[in-house]
Design an enzyme around this catalytic site. Structure first.
Site, short mmCIF file in Angstrom:
data_model
loop_
_atom_site.label_atom_id
_atom_site.label_comp_id
_atom_site.label_asym_id
_atom_site.label_seq_id
_atom_site.Cartn_x
_atom_site.Cartn_y
_atom_site.Cartn_z
N TRP A 259 0.84 -1.19 0.00
CA TRP A 259 0.00 0.00 0.00
C TRP A 259 0.88 1.25 0.00
CZ3 TRP A 259 -1.44 -4.65 1.70
CH2 TRP A 259 -2.72 -5.09 1.40
N CYS A 295 -6.61 -5.07 -2.33
CA CYS A 295 -7.73 -5.95 -2.00
C CYS A 295 -8.47 -6.51 -3.21
CB CYS A 295 -8.70 -5.24 -1.06
SG CYS A 295 -9.61 -3.87 -1.80
N HIS A 354 -13.63 -1.87 0.19
CA HIS A 354 -12.87 -3.10 0.41
C HIS A 354 -13.55 -4.22 -0.37
CE1 HIS A 354 -10.23 -5.99 2.12
NE2 HIS A 354 -11.16 -6.60 2.85
N ASP A 377 -11.99 -13.80 2.84
CA ASP A 377 -11.23 -12.57 2.63
C ASP A 377 -9.74 -12.90 2.59
OD1 ASP A 377 -10.22 -10.01 2.46
OD2 ASP A 377 -11.44 -9.20 4.09
N GLU A 395 -3.53 17.09 26.14
CA GLU A 395 -4.08 15.90 25.50
C GLU A 395 -5.46 15.56 26.04
OE1 GLU A 395 -0.79 13.35 26.39
OE2 GLU A 395 -0.10 13.35 24.31
N TYR A 464 -6.81 4.34 -0.51
CA TYR A 464 -8.20 3.86 -0.44
C TYR A 464 -8.47 3.15 0.88
CZ TYR A 464 -7.24 -1.13 -1.19
OH TYR A 464 -6.83 -2.43 -1.05
#
Length: 632
Positions: A259, A295, A354, A377, A395, A464
């Site tokens: 990726w 994917c 996905h 998957d 924070e 993506y």
């Protein structure tokens, strides 16, 4: 029906000596030849619906009868002679050995065979296969018995490929809808959807499950799974094996996922247009993982392998695919005290899309009612953040503000009003790459009082998967809303502002945050959109006829004011057994390219021709043409 392997000798060999001066009935029964009736247009391949496989081997589906001819040295005598068929899957230590006896009447769900026709020295056998048998490539040996002894005849190289059978009611993958069987088993082309929820794109994928070497490649993949061949009977286990072996994480599987921005040493995931090249490359390299996948590539290859093996399978795309990191069943936006998105908290929580698979099978391992379409998957999931660490005062303030919009909105004091809404809208199918991106920010004041705020917008390039790469542009917008007023603010991102920042898929995220001064209400929304890419326009010139050359034109226009370097076109389909690659070179800015290619169709009927473009600067460019091929 299963027993341990026994060693067999190569070629005919006798276990008892032949008579010195034999008569016809007293001689050994020697097998001279075997015809497995394996031609594509023969009854076995047609009846088992395997006539579209490129392989010239006998390919049959379990739970169904196939036929074969055996020629002997003399006429077969049913009173004194006998036969057995020996089928071996795998090696002698870990494989399967099946003995198929000769019977008078065939019964369902048994390994049996009977003589259905006898002509002189030849007999035609009908062989019954078990609907729960392990799939795979079986070696065949015929064992002939006569009063004078036993002979073995290895049918080398006539192997039998046994597949799952969705047409057999006793098979775990039985599907009772013929239209669905044609689509999810026999269709070698399909669509894979991608993009964003508001901009769904589609591309045609060549599953190629019947092409040259693909069946062999699929069985090679199973062999690498290190699962006992006795388990190859179970589609649940086989589909799990395939989902693990299609990716190369930890098991030297088919595809390497990435990726990142660089695809050096491999093919960009967006450039693939089918599974055939991937599976052949993996098989012929003896299992060297192929680069690269994301994917939809994993899903396309999984679809191909499972359909090839006989399991009904389809690709499924999900949009705004949430990765819930804190089990809150919400997707949350985290912003800091400056109302800016906290990228390391917000990133990778929602994928634009996905793609995975669903396969049809019974589930005897689960309670009744859980059979049917099962999710498979093959994409290796990236780990989610396991914890959120908050320590200093600043924070904690940031978390308080984030939580008002996030999964625990009542954890901290609420604002005194909640009467302003904000959303981002897009006209039509959205912006095209190479042009300006135009959206609108719509705000509504539902109160009877004036509201003022300072909006902060930030547009970020994103993968993506939802992971944010970099900020392209951000600015503040002062806002005044009259009572009950709805205000639409036009928003534009110019091409020159994003041109040097894009990643694959051309995806961007616009985040808008703010705080209403009068009520301390936090405003926050985000909108994912993509820059649409041009299609490859494919047209055939003249009629397409089997065996005759047909000319096809492929047109492409560069939408960018930039030169495209090292452009490669990939073309497949139309019955071809491999991908045709055309290294075009550079394409000038805004230039139009026309390719003229010639093909010789080999199969009549409605065919598809696919093309895709591999270019680092411009991805997800593809096209498809439907071409009707007439017979000779």
């Amino acid at each position: 029906m299963l027993r341990s392997n026994t060693n067999t000798t190569g070629g005919p060999s006798a276990s008892a000596p032949a008579a010195a001066t034999p008569t016809a009935s007293d001689t050994l029964l020697t097998v001279h030849s075997v015809d497995l009736l394996k031609s594509k247009d023969g009854p076995n391949r047609r009846e088992h619906r395997t006539d579209t496989y490129f392989s010239d081997k006998l390919i049959v589906r379990r739970g169904q009868t196939f036929q074969m001819w055996v020629e002997f040295s003399r006429p077969f005598n049913p009173k004194s002679d006998n036969l057995q068929l020996q089928l071996k899957l795998g090696d002698s230590s870990t494989g399967i050995h099946i003995s198929v006896p000769l019977v008078d009447v065939l019964e369902d769900s048994r390994w049996e065979m009977k003589i259905v026709e006898q002509k002189d020295k030849r007999v035609r056998l009908a062989v019954n296969t078990l609907p729960t048998a392990s799939i795979g490539r079986y070696k065949v040996t015929i064992e002939s018995f006569s009063p004078k002894g036993k002979l073995l005849f290895p049918c080398t190289p006539n192997d039998v490929y046994l597949l799952f059978n969705p047409w057999c009611e006793d098979d775990a993958v039985y599907l009772d809808n013929e239209a669905e069987r044609k689509e999810y088993i026999l269709n070698s082309m399909g669509r894979i959807y991608y993009g964003t929820e508001k901009q769904i794109g589609t591309r045609t994928w060549n599953f190629a499950q019947f092409e040259q070497d693909i069946l062999e490649a699929c069985l090679f993949i199973l062999e690498r799974g290190q699962v006992a061949m006795t388990e190859w009977r179970d589609p649940v286990i086989v589909s799990r094996m395939v989902s693990a072996l299609v990716n190369s994480n930890d098991d030297y599987g088919v595809l390497v996922g990435t990726w990142k921005d660089s695809y050096e040493g491999g093919t960009s995931p967006t450039a693939w247009s089918g599974s055939g090249d991937i599976l052949r490359q993996y098989y012929k390299s003896s299992g060297k993982p192929v680069k690269f996948a994301q994917c939809w590539v994993y899903a396309g290859v999984t679809n191909s392998v499972l359909r090839c093996l006989g399991i009904p399978t389809r690709c499924v795309s999900n949009f705004s695919s949430a990765h819930d990191t804190d089990l809150s069943l919400t997707t949350d936006i985290y912003i800091d005290e400056k109302l800016e998105v906290i990228k390391d908290k917000t990133s990778d929580s929602v994928w634009n899309f996905h793609v995975w698979n669903e396969s049809w099978m019974t589930r005897p391992d689960l309670p009744a009612g859980n059979g049917g379409w099962q999710v498979v998957d093959a994409t290796p999931q990236e780990p989610s953040q396991g914890s959120y660490r908050c320590g200093s005062e600043e924070e904690r303030i940031a978390v308080e503000r984030a939580s008002r919009f996030g999964s625990k909105p009542t954890l901290y004091p609420s604002p005194t009003g909640n009467d302003v809404s904000v959303e981002i809208v897009m006209d039509g199918t959205g912006p095209r790459i190479g042009g300006d991106a135009k959206l609108s920010i719509v705000l509504k004041n539902k109160s009877s009082s004036q509201r003022t705020a300072s909006l902060l917008y930030e547009v970020m390039v994103m993968y993506y998967t939802g992971v944010l790469k970099t900020t392209v542009k951000k600015d503040k917008i002062p806002l005044t809303l009259k009572p009950q007023e709805t205000k639409t603010i036009p928003w534009t991102l110019q091409y020159k502002e994003y041109m040097s920042h894009l990643v694959d898929q051309g995806a961007l995220m616009l985040a808008v945050t703010g705080r209403v001064n009068e009520t301390q209400q936090i405003l926050a929304t985000q909108f994912n959109f993509r820059l649409r890419t041009p299609d490859l326009i494919i047209t055939s010139q003249g009629d397409a006829v089997v065996g005759k050359e047909v000319t096809v034109k492929i047109m492409f226009q560069n939408p960018l004011s930039q030169v495209l370097r090292n452009v490669l076109f990939r073309i497949e389909g139309l019955g071809m057994q491999s991908v045709r690659k055309i290294a075009y070179g550079d394409v000038d800015k805004l230039a139009t390219v026309t390719l003229t290619e010639k093909f010789v169709p080999t199969v009549a009927g409605s065919q598809k021709l696919l093309a895709s473009m591999d270019c680092r600067l411009l991805t997800q460019v593809h096209g498809v043409a439907d071409i009707v091929v007439r017979p000779k």
